[in-house]
Scaffold this motif. Sequence first.
Motif, PDB file in Angstrom:
ATOM      1  N   SER A  31       0.834  -1.208   0.000  1.00 34.86           N
ATOM      2  CA  SER A  31       0.000   0.000   0.000  1.00 34.86           C
ATOM      3  C   SER A  31       0.863   1.250   0.000  1.00 34.86           C
ATOM      4  CB  SER A  31      -0.909   0.002   1.237  1.00 34.86           C
ATOM      5  OG  SER A  31      -1.677   1.192   1.282  1.00 34.86           O
ATOM      6  N   GLY A  32       0.510   2.193  -0.893  1.00 34.20           N
ATOM      7  CA  GLY A  32       1.264   3.433  -0.995  1.00 34.20           C
ATOM      8  C   GLY A  32       2.435   3.353  -1.938  1.00 34.20           C
ATOM      9  N   SER A  81      -1.019   1.249  -7.987  1.00 29.96           N
ATOM     10  CA  SER A  81      -0.744   1.662  -6.613  1.00 29.96           C
ATOM     11  C   SER A  81      -2.059   1.825  -5.867  1.00 29.96           C
ATOM     12  CB  SER A  81       0.035   2.986  -6.600  1.00 29.96           C
ATOM     13  OG  SER A  81       0.197   3.456  -5.280  1.00 29.96           O
ATOM     14  N   THR A  83      -3.923   3.529  -2.983  1.00 30.84           N
ATOM     15  CA  THR A  83      -3.772   4.717  -2.127  1.00 30.84           C
ATOM     16  C   THR A  83      -5.110   5.004  -1.445  1.00 30.84           C
ATOM     17  OG1 THR A  83      -4.231   6.123  -4.045  1.00 30.84           O
ATOM     18  CG2 THR A  83      -1.927   5.756  -3.485  1.00 30.84           C
ATOM     19  N   ALA A 432       2.478   8.091   0.690  1.00 35.42           N
ATOM     20  CA  ALA A 432       1.180   8.725   0.464  1.00 35.42           C
ATOM     21  C   ALA A 432       0.268   8.625   1.679  1.00 35.42           C
ATOM     22  CB  ALA A 432       0.517   8.090  -0.762  1.00 35.42           C
ATOM     23  N   ASP A 433       0.172   7.431   2.290  1.00 37.64           N
ATOM     24  CA  ASP A 433      -0.758   7.259   3.411  1.00 37.64           C
ATOM     25  C   ASP A 433      -0.340   8.087   4.623  1.00 37.64           C
ATOM     26  OD1 ASP A 433      -2.289   5.522   1.945  1.00 37.64           O
ATOM     27  OD2 ASP A 433      -1.265   3.731   2.665  1.00 37.64           O
ATOM     28  N   ASP A 456      -5.033  16.111  -3.497  1.00 39.17           N
ATOM     29  CA  ASP A 456      -3.895  15.597  -4.277  1.00 39.17           C
ATOM     30  C   ASP A 456      -2.963  16.734  -4.678  1.00 39.17           C
ATOM     31  OD1 ASP A 456      -4.803  13.021  -4.078  1.00 39.17           O
ATOM     32  OD2 ASP A 456      -5.784  12.992  -6.041  1.00 39.17           O
TER      33      ASP A 456
END
Length: 623
Positions: A31-32, A81, A83, A432-433, A456
């Motif tokens: 994840s991410g 990916s 996200t 990202a997370d 974003d």
Amino acid sequence: MGPLQVLSLDRPVTIGGPKQHVLLALLLARSGSTVPVPQIVDTLWPRRPPRTALAQIHSRISSLRHILGAETIKTVPSGYSLTPFPGAIDAQVFEEEVSRAIALRAAGRHGEATAVLRTCLSRWRGPSAFQHLEGEPFDREAGRLEELRLFALEHRIGADLETRDAAELVPELVDLVAAHPTHERFHHHLMLALDRSGRRSDALNAYLGLQRRLAAELGTDPAEDLQRLYHQLLSMDRGAPGPDRRQGRARPDRSGPVGPFANQLPPDTPDFIGRGRERRIVVDALTAGSAARPGTAARAVIVSGMTGVGKSALAVHAAHLARDSFPDGLLYIDGAAFPRTEEGLRGVLGRLLHGLGVPEEEQPDSWALRQDMYRSLVATRRVLVLIDNVTEADDLRAIIPTGGGSAVCVTTQVSQLAVDGAVRVPLDVLGADASRALLSSGLCPGRFDGQGRRLDEVLAVCDGLPAALRAVGNMLAARPHWSLEQVAAALTGARNPASRLSLPGRSLADAFDEACGRLTEDSRRALSALAALDVERLTPGPAGLLLGCSGTAAAALLDELTDRNLLRPVPAARPQEWAYAMHALLRAHLRAALPDALPNSAYRGNCGQFHLRYRNSAEVGIP
């Protein structure tokens, strides 16, 4: 935290067949991050993929987007990916809550920490979904989650020992020690619980059993804190109560001046987010292992990274977590606050001696004599020294503690800072997370609802830099009437977004200027020249043409700027080759000052040649 499950409005949603489960699990495990298409193919069809593999992957991704939301899975050039929005994955929520509980413990709020940890641990529904799947990503994530669960359990019991009757914890700890016979923290807690229940002989036997097992299976001794607890219990009067911090901190005998327990550390961050792996490395390096030989330097950890990446925040957070291992004091020095002169060194040593209980009037005038006194006192004590914002190795030599019981944690922008035997912990920008979680920390739930595109945009400007994310979050918290659209417009429309981002006492632009101000004039001009070019990455060849020097000279210069964490190495387009990239906020800040930084015409000629030769080359990255 149990079988793989997708919930919508607290109701399970059908995911699909076995391969759909495996694909979702793979995206969750990474994840991410980007999951390359070849890895997806190898995972779904480990022996012989069908000719329609790519079409099947595309179809399964479309199905998952329908279940999870179109924005949740992004297509990137090399793969996909995942996200998810903050709070969407239970394991990530668990990790954040554990971090919050640890911060509560560090603040002495053990009851609240226990409540948070009990709630977290109650969410586990059984073995992790990754444990039943084959493949390195699944094995790694399953192991990480199990370590995190044990870490949370260890801290929950530690908090319970501060607030509950120790006898109530003994049965649970006996079961945990049986299930994890070499887990030293569980043995530590069992020894404390047994002793506080009036069962000192059982506590001593628990240590001896662990000692025999470690020697037989691993050829090692128990950790230093366990050895210290054993000898402490062994030396006490049989009728005396064991070490119970609810009744006050037990302090060892020591020679020299005795003053109150010193805690010079800055306050911990109450909502520290992310950095779970790095935090564990720092805490383990500061607290684990056997004591060094008398007279040798203390254990050392160096946390390095670019301006604003969160070096000080991590070091302070880890120091608070490790404080129980240093009963003689937590000392702190901000290297940026003292001039690099003999008078500055005299002030540094004076502050450290004051923390060790030596009044100012009893301190020698000479910095050399202060150094002798400092080293003599620390040699018989267990202290942690946090030295923040170090720029040169010379700043450390006079103040690194001696004596195996102490430790030192250093933060620096200089990756190549020379400290023998140090554990090095480089920090990169957040994923990202963690970036989303940090940006939303302290804000009202739902503040970003319906503003996904603007979110974003803001995250792209901040590019994972914690100081920038904190600054934006503080801006939104101080201006509840502002929408994310206003913040995004203010940042994307600014020539130098760093000047709009406020840190405590200064702007991010000021912090960048301070970091660049330590460079030589030639290095500053080279950095500005690299920033002037509108490319994301450069290899030494193109950089040499731009700077008017050979590729070898350019490589040395790029490495020097990388050592100062003003550039970072990234994989180049060609195999086994590295390129160099600059953070977007730093590049925009340097470009804003270009008219003053690059006045000569030679650079403009080099830039023209560069564009003619490399505009379409794989050796540069064009945004």
